[in-house]
Design a protein around this motif. Structure first.
Motif, PDB file in Angstrom:
ATOM      1  N   UNK A 203      -1.587  -9.407   1.327  1.00 16.54           N
ATOM      2  CA  UNK A 203      -2.379  -8.183   1.264  1.00 16.54           C
ATOM      3  C   UNK A 203      -3.872  -8.518   1.217  1.00 16.54           C
ATOM      4  N   UNK A 204      -4.636  -7.933   2.158  1.00 19.95           N
ATOM      5  CA  UNK A 204      -6.092  -8.088   2.136  1.00 19.95           C
ATOM      6  C   UNK A 204      -6.742  -6.954   1.346  1.00 19.95           C
ATOM      7  N   UNK A 205      -6.225  -5.748   1.527  1.00 18.74           N
ATOM      8  CA  UNK A 205      -6.674  -4.634   0.692  1.00 18.74           C
ATOM      9  C   UNK A 205      -5.776  -3.424   0.890  1.00 18.74           C
ATOM     10  N   UNK A 206      -5.837  -2.541  -0.076  1.00 17.70           N
ATOM     11  CA  UNK A 206      -5.087  -1.291  -0.005  1.00 17.70           C
ATOM     12  C   UNK A 206      -5.946  -0.275   0.738  1.00 17.70           C
ATOM     13  N   UNK A 207      -5.397   0.322   1.789  1.00 21.34           N
ATOM     14  CA  UNK A 207      -6.155   1.269   2.608  1.00 21.34           C
ATOM     15  C   UNK A 207      -6.069   2.692   2.075  1.00 21.34           C
ATOM     16  N   UNK A 208      -5.005   2.997   1.387  1.00 21.28           N
ATOM     17  CA  UNK A 208      -4.891   4.343   0.832  1.00 21.28           C
ATOM     18  C   UNK A 208      -3.471   4.862   0.896  1.00 21.28           C
ATOM     19  N   UNK A 209      -3.261   5.970   0.226  1.00 21.56           N
ATOM     20  CA  UNK A 209      -1.944   6.575   0.111  1.00 21.56           C
ATOM     21  C   UNK A 209      -1.971   7.964   0.735  1.00 21.56           C
ATOM     22  N   UNK A 210      -0.995   8.222   1.599  1.00 22.76           N
ATOM     23  CA  UNK A 210      -0.860   9.532   2.212  1.00 22.76           C
ATOM     24  C   UNK A 210       0.304  10.291   1.624  1.00 22.76           C
ATOM     25  N   UNK A 211       0.781  11.285   2.384  1.00 26.29           N
ATOM     26  CA  UNK A 211       1.890  12.094   1.886  1.00 26.29           C
ATOM     27  C   UNK A 211       3.231  11.401   2.048  1.00 26.29           C
ATOM     28  N   UNK A 212       3.295  10.451   2.979  1.00 23.98           N
ATOM     29  CA  UNK A 212       4.579   9.791   3.238  1.00 23.98           C
ATOM     30  C   UNK A 212       4.572   8.292   2.954  1.00 23.98           C
ATOM     31  N   UNK A 213       3.378   7.681   2.978  1.00 21.94           N
ATOM     32  CA  UNK A 213       3.350   6.221   2.877  1.00 21.94           C
ATOM     33  C   UNK A 213       2.063   5.702   2.266  1.00 21.94           C
ATOM     34  N   UNK A 214       2.158   4.450   1.781  1.00 25.41           N
ATOM     35  CA  UNK A 214       0.990   3.693   1.349  1.00 25.41           C
ATOM     36  C   UNK A 214       0.631   2.729   2.468  1.00 25.41           C
TER      37      UNK A 214
ATOM     38  N   UNK B 135      -4.106  -9.742  11.685  1.00 28.72           N
ATOM     39  CA  UNK B 135      -4.135  -8.614  10.772  1.00 28.72           C
ATOM     40  C   UNK B 135      -3.271  -7.476  11.305  1.00 28.72           C
ATOM     41  N   UNK B 136      -2.752  -6.706  10.378  1.00 31.30           N
ATOM     42  CA  UNK B 136      -1.954  -5.543  10.751  1.00 31.30           C
ATOM     43  C   UNK B 136      -1.988  -4.554   9.600  1.00 31.30           C
ATOM     44  N   UNK B 137      -1.648  -3.318   9.911  1.00 30.83           N
ATOM     45  CA  UNK B 137      -1.526  -2.291   8.876  1.00 30.83           C
ATOM     46  C   UNK B 137      -0.041  -2.107   8.575  1.00 30.83           C
ATOM     47  N   UNK B 138       0.295  -2.301   7.329  1.00 26.90           N
ATOM     48  CA  UNK B 138       1.678  -2.161   6.898  1.00 26.90           C
ATOM     49  C   UNK B 138       1.806  -0.857   6.128  1.00 26.90           C
ATOM     50  N   UNK B 139       2.698  -0.008   6.590  1.00 28.94           N
ATOM     51  CA  UNK B 139       2.941   1.256   5.903  1.00 28.94           C
ATOM     52  C   UNK B 139       4.234   1.158   5.096  1.00 28.94           C
ATOM     53  N   UNK B 140       4.129   1.522   3.833  1.00 29.31           N
ATOM     54  CA  UNK B 140       5.267   1.437   2.921  1.00 29.31           C
ATOM     55  C   UNK B 140       5.659   2.848   2.512  1.00 29.31           C
ATOM     56  N   UNK B 141       6.909   3.191   2.754  1.00 33.47           N
ATOM     57  CA  UNK B 141       7.385   4.533   2.447  1.00 33.47           C
ATOM     58  C   UNK B 141       7.300   4.823   0.949  1.00 33.47           C
ATOM     59  N   UNK B 142       6.852   6.025   0.633  1.00 35.25           N
ATOM     60  CA  UNK B 142       6.774   6.436  -0.764  1.00 35.25           C
ATOM     61  C   UNK B 142       8.082   7.021  -1.274  1.00 35.25           C
TER      62      UNK B 142
END
Length: 245
Positions: free
Chosen positions: A199-210, A220-227
């Protein structure tokens, strides 16, 4: 480890056809040597060349049962020791196993030989489970096999005990690595995630994923984790759509 050092010392003696026959913590002397254990086994008065007490050659004069009992040493002796017909190698395997019990639990297996004999009669071996908090099953199996009351069911020799000890350590290390896996939802900058992502940094949390900015193999890539597992389908559809771009 201390246990490995003790077992290796006895294995060395066994390769030279010398058995101790009366292993217990009081004959184990330990000093720390640059972060490692230096072990010396003493009280070889009961030692013999060969495998039997009746025909083996005594290394020195044999200590009496009363002397050993007074020291509390007999709480570490295999059942056949009292009969005077035991195989010296099997006696030492039991002794190493009983000492392992003490190292793992922090207490002797029994107050003396009579109590030990009663435990072995009831259970067939020593068990470290329920003697301390969260003792892994793999260590219990190691001790149970080494301290089987019936020599025919006991770990065959100290060399085999050392192999089983290595396997136990590998299993414990693997378990620790698995337990160390970071939950992506709790991951902070610098955390290593399953799959080789960092993890380089946390981009933020939405309604469905972090969303996490991660790195793997210098990419680099953006990893979305289901909430919520109920939102997995939506994330999977989003990933499929992105894959077509």
């Amino acid at each position: 480890s201390l246990l490995r050092s003790i077992a290796e010392t006895i294995a060395y003696a066994h390769r030279r056809v010398l058995t101790h026959r009366a292993l217990n913590p009081q004959c184990v002397w330990v000093r720390s040597d640059e972060g490692r254990f230096a072990v010396q086994i003493t009280d070889w008065q009961t030692a013999s060349r060969g495998d039997t007490s009746s025909s083996g050659t005594s290394a020195t004069s044999t200590r009496s049962y009363a002397d050993l009992a007074e020291l509390g040493a007999t709480a570490y002796f295999a059942p056949e020791w009292e009969w005077g017909i035991g195989d010296g190698f099997a006696l030492d395997v039991f002794g190493v196993g009983a000492i392992a019990y003490h190292i793992i639990t922090g207490r002797p297996p029994a107050a003396g030989y009579a109590e030990l004999a009663q435990q072995l009669s009831q259970n067939g071996c020593l068990s470290v489970l329920n003697q301390a908090d969260a003792i892994p099953d793999v260590l219990d199996r190691l001790v149970r096999r080494a301290t089987a009351a019936d020599p025919a069911h006991r770990t065959p020799d100290v060399a085999e005990f050392l192999l089983e000890l290595d396997k136990a350590r590998e299993e414990l290390e693997t378990t620790e690595e698995q337990q160390a896996v970071v939950d992506p939802l709790e991951a902070e900058t610098g955390a290593d995630l399953e799959g080789g992502f960092t993890v380089e940094r946390r981009l933020g949390r939405g309604s469905t994923a972090l969303a996490l900015l991660v790195r793997k193999d210098n990419e680099r890539a953006v990893l979305k984790v289901s909430l919520d597992p109920r939102k997995d389908v939506r994330l999977a559809a989003e990933a499929a759509a992105l894959a077509t771009i």
